[in-house]
Design a protein around this motif. Structure first.
Motif, PDB file in Angstrom:
ATOM      1  N   ASP A   1       0.856  -1.193   0.000  1.00 18.14           N
ATOM      2  CA  ASP A   1       0.000   0.000   0.000  1.00 18.14           C
ATOM      3  C   ASP A   1       0.888   1.238   0.000  1.00 18.14           C
ATOM      4  O   ASP A   1       1.876   1.302   0.739  1.00 18.14           O
ATOM      5  CB  ASP A   1      -0.912  -0.005   1.228  1.00 18.14           C
ATOM      6  N   ASP A   2       0.553   2.201  -0.845  1.00 19.79           N
ATOM      7  CA  ASP A   2       1.305   3.449  -0.933  1.00 19.79           C
ATOM      8  C   ASP A   2       2.786   3.198  -1.203  1.00 19.79           C
ATOM      9  O   ASP A   2       3.663   3.919  -0.700  1.00 19.79           O
ATOM     10  CB  ASP A   2       1.125   4.268   0.354  1.00 19.79           C
ATOM     11  N   GLY A   3       3.063   2.159  -2.005  1.00 20.48           N
ATOM     12  CA  GLY A   3       4.427   1.899  -2.444  1.00 20.48           C
ATOM     13  C   GLY A   3       5.325   1.218  -1.453  1.00 20.48           C
ATOM     14  O   GLY A   3       6.542   1.091  -1.679  1.00 20.48           O
ATOM     15  N   ILE A   4       4.777   0.747  -0.330  1.00 13.02           N
ATOM     16  CA  ILE A   4       5.582   0.028   0.659  1.00 13.02           C
ATOM     17  C   ILE A   4       4.814  -1.208   1.129  1.00 13.02           C
ATOM     18  O   ILE A   4       3.605  -1.322   0.912  1.00 13.02           O
ATOM     19  CB  ILE A   4       5.921   0.898   1.883  1.00 13.02           C
ATOM     20  N   ILE A   5       5.532  -2.132   1.758  1.00 16.04           N
ATOM     21  CA  ILE A   5       4.873  -3.263   2.412  1.00 16.04           C
ATOM     22  C   ILE A   5       4.371  -2.758   3.754  1.00 16.04           C
ATOM     23  O   ILE A   5       5.135  -2.604   4.710  1.00 16.04           O
ATOM     24  CB  ILE A   5       5.819  -4.461   2.589  1.00 16.04           C
ATOM     25  N   ALA A   6       3.075  -2.452   3.807  1.00 12.64           N
ATOM     26  CA  ALA A   6       2.493  -1.839   5.007  1.00 12.64           C
ATOM     27  C   ALA A   6       2.275  -2.848   6.126  1.00 12.64           C
ATOM     28  O   ALA A   6       2.322  -2.494   7.305  1.00 12.64           O
ATOM     29  CB  ALA A   6       1.182  -1.144   4.652  1.00 12.64           C
ATOM     30  N   LYS A   7       1.994  -4.095   5.744  1.00 12.40           N
ATOM     31  CA  LYS A   7       1.789  -5.162   6.721  1.00 12.40           C
ATOM     32  C   LYS A   7       2.357  -6.454   6.153  1.00 12.40           C
ATOM     33  O   LYS A   7       2.216  -6.739   4.964  1.00 12.40           O
ATOM     34  CB  LYS A   7       0.301  -5.380   7.030  1.00 12.40           C
ATOM     35  N   VAL A   8       2.980  -7.253   6.991  1.00 14.17           N
ATOM     36  CA  VAL A   8       3.449  -8.578   6.585  1.00 14.17           C
ATOM     37  C   VAL A   8       3.434  -9.495   7.801  1.00 14.17           C
ATOM     38  O   VAL A   8       3.721  -9.067   8.923  1.00 14.17           O
ATOM     39  CB  VAL A   8       4.869  -8.505   5.967  1.00 14.17           C
ATOM     40  N   GLY A   9       3.049 -10.750   7.574  1.00 15.78           N
ATOM     41  CA  GLY A   9       2.998 -11.705   8.665  1.00 15.78           C
ATOM     42  C   GLY A   9       2.174 -12.908   8.273  1.00 15.78           C
ATOM     43  O   GLY A   9       1.859 -13.109   7.087  1.00 15.78           O
ATOM     44  N   PRO A  10       1.790 -13.735   9.252  1.00 13.98           N
ATOM     45  CA  PRO A  10       0.923 -14.873   8.958  1.00 13.98           C
ATOM     46  C   PRO A  10      -0.331 -14.388   8.239  1.00 13.98           C
ATOM     47  O   PRO A  10      -0.885 -13.330   8.562  1.00 13.98           O
ATOM     48  CB  PRO A  10       0.608 -15.431  10.340  1.00 13.98           C
ATOM     49  N   THR A  11      -0.778 -15.145   7.266  1.00 16.75           N
ATOM     50  CA  THR A  11      -1.862 -14.701   6.393  1.00 16.75           C
ATOM     51  C   THR A  11      -3.111 -14.270   7.142  1.00 16.75           C
ATOM     52  O   THR A  11      -3.665 -13.194   6.882  1.00 16.75           O
ATOM     53  CB  THR A  11      -2.215 -15.815   5.392  1.00 16.75           C
ATOM     54  N   ALA A  12      -3.587 -15.087   8.059  1.00 19.09           N
ATOM     55  CA  ALA A  12      -4.808 -14.758   8.793  1.00 19.09           C
ATOM     56  C   ALA A  12      -4.658 -13.458   9.575  1.00 19.09           C
ATOM     57  O   ALA A  12      -5.593 -12.649   9.642  1.00 19.09           O
ATOM     58  CB  ALA A  12      -5.187 -15.901   9.728  1.00 19.09           C
ATOM     59  N   VAL A  13      -3.480 -13.240  10.135  1.00 17.29           N
ATOM     60  CA  VAL A  13      -3.244 -12.028  10.926  1.00 17.29           C
ATOM     61  C   VAL A  13      -3.319 -10.786  10.044  1.00 17.29           C
ATOM     62  O   VAL A  13      -3.941  -9.788  10.392  1.00 17.29           O
ATOM     63  CB  VAL A  13      -1.880 -12.102  11.633  1.00 17.29           C
ATOM     64  N   VAL A  14      -2.689 -10.853   8.864  1.00 15.57           N
ATOM     65  CA  VAL A  14      -2.686  -9.701   7.959  1.00 15.57           C
ATOM     66  C   VAL A  14      -4.075  -9.435   7.403  1.00 15.57           C
ATOM     67  O   VAL A  14      -4.557  -8.294   7.403  1.00 15.57           O
ATOM     68  CB  VAL A  14      -1.677  -9.918   6.806  1.00 15.57           C
ATOM     69  N   LEU A  15      -4.763 -10.472   6.952  1.00 11.49           N
ATOM     70  CA  LEU A  15      -6.081 -10.275   6.346  1.00 11.49           C
ATOM     71  C   LEU A  15      -7.132  -9.851   7.368  1.00 11.49           C
ATOM     72  O   LEU A  15      -8.143  -9.241   6.999  1.00 11.49           O
ATOM     73  CB  LEU A  15      -6.528 -11.555   5.632  1.00 11.49           C
ATOM     74  N   ASP A  16      -6.901 -10.170   8.632  1.00 15.81           N
ATOM     75  CA  ASP A  16      -7.847  -9.764   9.676  1.00 15.81           C
ATOM     76  C   ASP A  16      -7.468  -8.443  10.327  1.00 15.81           C
ATOM     77  O   ASP A  16      -8.183  -7.953  11.207  1.00 15.81           O
ATOM     78  CB  ASP A  16      -7.939 -10.856  10.750  1.00 15.81           C
ATOM     79  N   ASP A  17      -6.339  -7.875   9.882  1.00 16.87           N
ATOM     80  CA  ASP A  17      -5.908  -6.596  10.431  1.00 16.87           C
ATOM     81  C   ASP A  17      -6.925  -5.505  10.092  1.00 16.87           C
ATOM     82  O   ASP A  17      -7.399  -5.397   8.956  1.00 16.87           O
ATOM     83  CB  ASP A  17      -4.535  -6.230   9.862  1.00 16.87           C
ATOM     84  N   LYS A  18      -7.271  -4.692  11.055  1.00 14.50           N
ATOM     85  CA  LYS A  18      -8.316  -3.683  10.880  1.00 14.50           C
ATOM     86  C   LYS A  18      -7.979  -2.700   9.766  1.00 14.50           C
ATOM     87  O   LYS A  18      -8.820  -2.345   8.937  1.00 14.50           O
ATOM     88  CB  LYS A  18      -8.539  -2.945  12.188  1.00 14.50           C
ATOM     89  N   GLU A  19      -6.717  -2.274   9.717  1.00  9.55           N
ATOM     90  CA  GLU A  19      -6.296  -1.315   8.691  1.00  9.55           C
ATOM     91  C   GLU A  19      -6.396  -1.919   7.298  1.00  9.55           C
ATOM     92  O   GLU A  19      -6.860  -1.263   6.353  1.00  9.55           O
ATOM     93  CB  GLU A  19      -4.866  -0.856   8.959  1.00  9.55           C
ATOM     94  N   VAL A  20      -5.950  -3.158   7.160  1.00  8.25           N
ATOM     95  CA  VAL A  20      -6.023  -3.843   5.862  1.00  8.25           C
ATOM     96  C   VAL A  20      -7.467  -4.038   5.438  1.00  8.25           C
ATOM     97  O   VAL A  20      -7.838  -3.796   4.281  1.00  8.25           O
ATOM     98  CB  VAL A  20      -5.286  -5.203   5.916  1.00  8.25           C
ATOM     99  N   ARG A  21      -8.308  -4.443   6.370  1.00  9.80           N
ATOM    100  CA  ARG A  21      -9.710  -4.679   6.051  1.00  9.80           C
ATOM    101  C   ARG A  21     -10.418  -3.381   5.636  1.00  9.80           C
ATOM    102  O   ARG A  21     -11.243  -3.367   4.726  1.00  9.80           O
ATOM    103  CB  ARG A  21     -10.420  -5.310   7.254  1.00  9.80           C
ATOM    104  N   ASN A  22     -10.073  -2.287   6.280  1.00  7.40           N
ATOM    105  CA  ASN A  22     -10.709  -1.017   5.961  1.00  7.40           C
ATOM    106  C   ASN A  22     -10.233  -0.431   4.645  1.00  7.40           C
ATOM    107  O   ASN A  22     -11.032   0.007   3.809  1.00  7.40           O
ATOM    108  CB  ASN A  22     -10.443   0.010   7.077  1.00  7.40           C
ATOM    109  N   SER A  23      -8.918  -0.441   4.428  1.00  4.12           N
ATOM    110  CA  SER A  23      -8.353   0.233   3.269  1.00  4.12           C
ATOM    111  C   SER A  23      -8.352  -0.608   1.996  1.00  4.12           C
ATOM    112  O   SER A  23      -8.478  -0.074   0.899  1.00  4.12           O
ATOM    113  CB  SER A  23      -6.923   0.700   3.557  1.00  4.12           C
ATOM    114  N   TYR A  24      -8.216  -1.923   2.140  1.00  9.01           N
ATOM    115  CA  TYR A  24      -8.118  -2.780   0.955  1.00  9.01           C
ATOM    116  C   TYR A  24      -9.375  -3.609   0.724  1.00  9.01           C
ATOM    117  O   TYR A  24      -9.958  -3.620  -0.370  1.00  9.01           O
ATOM    118  CB  TYR A  24      -6.886  -3.689   1.072  1.00  9.01           C
ATOM    119  N   LEU A  25      -9.812  -4.292   1.763  1.00 12.40           N
ATOM    120  CA  LEU A  25     -10.957  -5.178   1.606  1.00 12.40           C
ATOM    121  C   LEU A  25     -12.290  -4.452   1.732  1.00 12.40           C
ATOM    122  O   LEU A  25     -13.346  -4.984   1.366  1.00 12.40           O
ATOM    123  CB  LEU A  25     -10.879  -6.318   2.628  1.00 12.40           C
ATOM    124  N   GLY A  26     -12.259  -3.252   2.250  1.00 14.74           N
ATOM    125  CA  GLY A  26     -13.485  -2.464   2.382  1.00 14.74           C
ATOM    126  C   GLY A  26     -14.461  -3.038   3.383  1.00 14.74           C
ATOM    127  O   GLY A  26     -15.673  -2.916   3.221  1.00 14.74           O
TER     128      GLY A  26
END
Length: 261
Positions: free
Chosen positions: A235-260
């Motif tokens: 996001d925004d040209g950088i790796i904003a989050k990285v880690g175990p898949t479930a943790v990243v996909l359930d991250d509040k910021e990722v869900r709001n900005s990417y997954l909507g």
């Protein structure tokens, strides 16, 4: 780590001389014999990052380290011979070639391609062609089973296969290159659920049975959640989050900005 991306930056200049920063310092470690998913919105630079890794994009700053070797400014052809295979988006098979021919041209053995070589070494070339055919059959059996339909369709033109079937074959033929790392750009795009499940099992076999490392771009989050060991959110040209898949996909910021969500 089999692949390390260190502070990768890349900018474009448009016709009005305006500078657009696409990659703003990407840092990512890809673990050997694991599946890492790269996710993010459209236009965030995921495919461009694949182009950087595989040598199709050279005007970047930072370092790409693969298997302990620095890949900066090495040609795409040379990088492919060093052990990095790539699945591009869309159709990749040559319609006028047979399934077997499409498999064989993906081999990293280029015996017979030099001028006059077929005339000078016909027996050697014939032997290598047989070995490539045996390799292709072995790959199809390992991925699809000893009784898979593709073994009876080796002489069918690629145009005779559906898009989903072509996608499966394109993924399978990556094993002809004897690579260590595979870059898969949206492997499930345009493919129905039946083939998606097959692709999932193919990738698992490539990692568990063949010892390969997979870095994939994918928009199918259900596919990513079920398959990937690690998820990196661009996001925004950088790796904003990285880690175990479930943790990243359930991250509040990722869900709001990417997954909507």
């Amino acid at each position: 780590m089999i692949l390390q991306l260190k502070n990768i930056k890349l900018s474009f200049t448009n016709t009005r001389s305006e500078v657009f920063n696409l990659l703003n310092g990407v840092n990512l470690n890809v673990e050997k014999a694991k599946i890492t998913a790269l996710v993010g919105g459209n236009g965030t630079g995921k495919t461009t990052l694949f182009n950087v890794i595989s040598g199709f994009q050279s005007d970047f700053s930072g370092d790409v380290i693969f298997d302990g070797k620095r890949l900066n400014h090495i040609s795409a052809h040379r990088i492919s011979l060093m052990g990095i295979g790539r699945l591009f988006q869309g159709r990749q098979l040559m319609d006028d070639l047979t399934l077997m021919e499409n498999m064989k041209i993906a081999s990293d053995d280029k015996t017979g391609e030099m001028p006059f070589e077929p005339l000078l070494f016909p027996k050697k070339i014939a032997r290598r062609e047989r070995e490539k055919e045996e390799q292709a059959v072995g790959i199809l059996k390992r991925l699809f089973g000893d009784d898979c339909k593709y073994l009876d369709m080796l002489n069918y033109k690629a145009s005779a296969f559906s898009y989903g079937e072509q996608r499966l074959i394109a993924i399978a033929r990556l094993l002809m290159g004897n690579d260590k790392l595979l870059l898969l750009d949206e492997p499930t795009a345009g493919v129905n659920q039946v083939y998606i499940e097959t692709i999932k099992e193919m990738i698992r076999k490539m990692v568990c049975d063949e010892g390969l490392t997979i870095l994939l771009i994918e928009h199918n989050m259900h596919f990513v959640r079920e398959l990937a060991d690690t998820c990196a959110y661009l996001d925004d040209g950088i790796i904003a989050k990285v880690g175990p898949t479930a943790v990243v996909l359930d991250d509040k910021e990722v869900r709001n900005s990417y997954l909507g969500l």
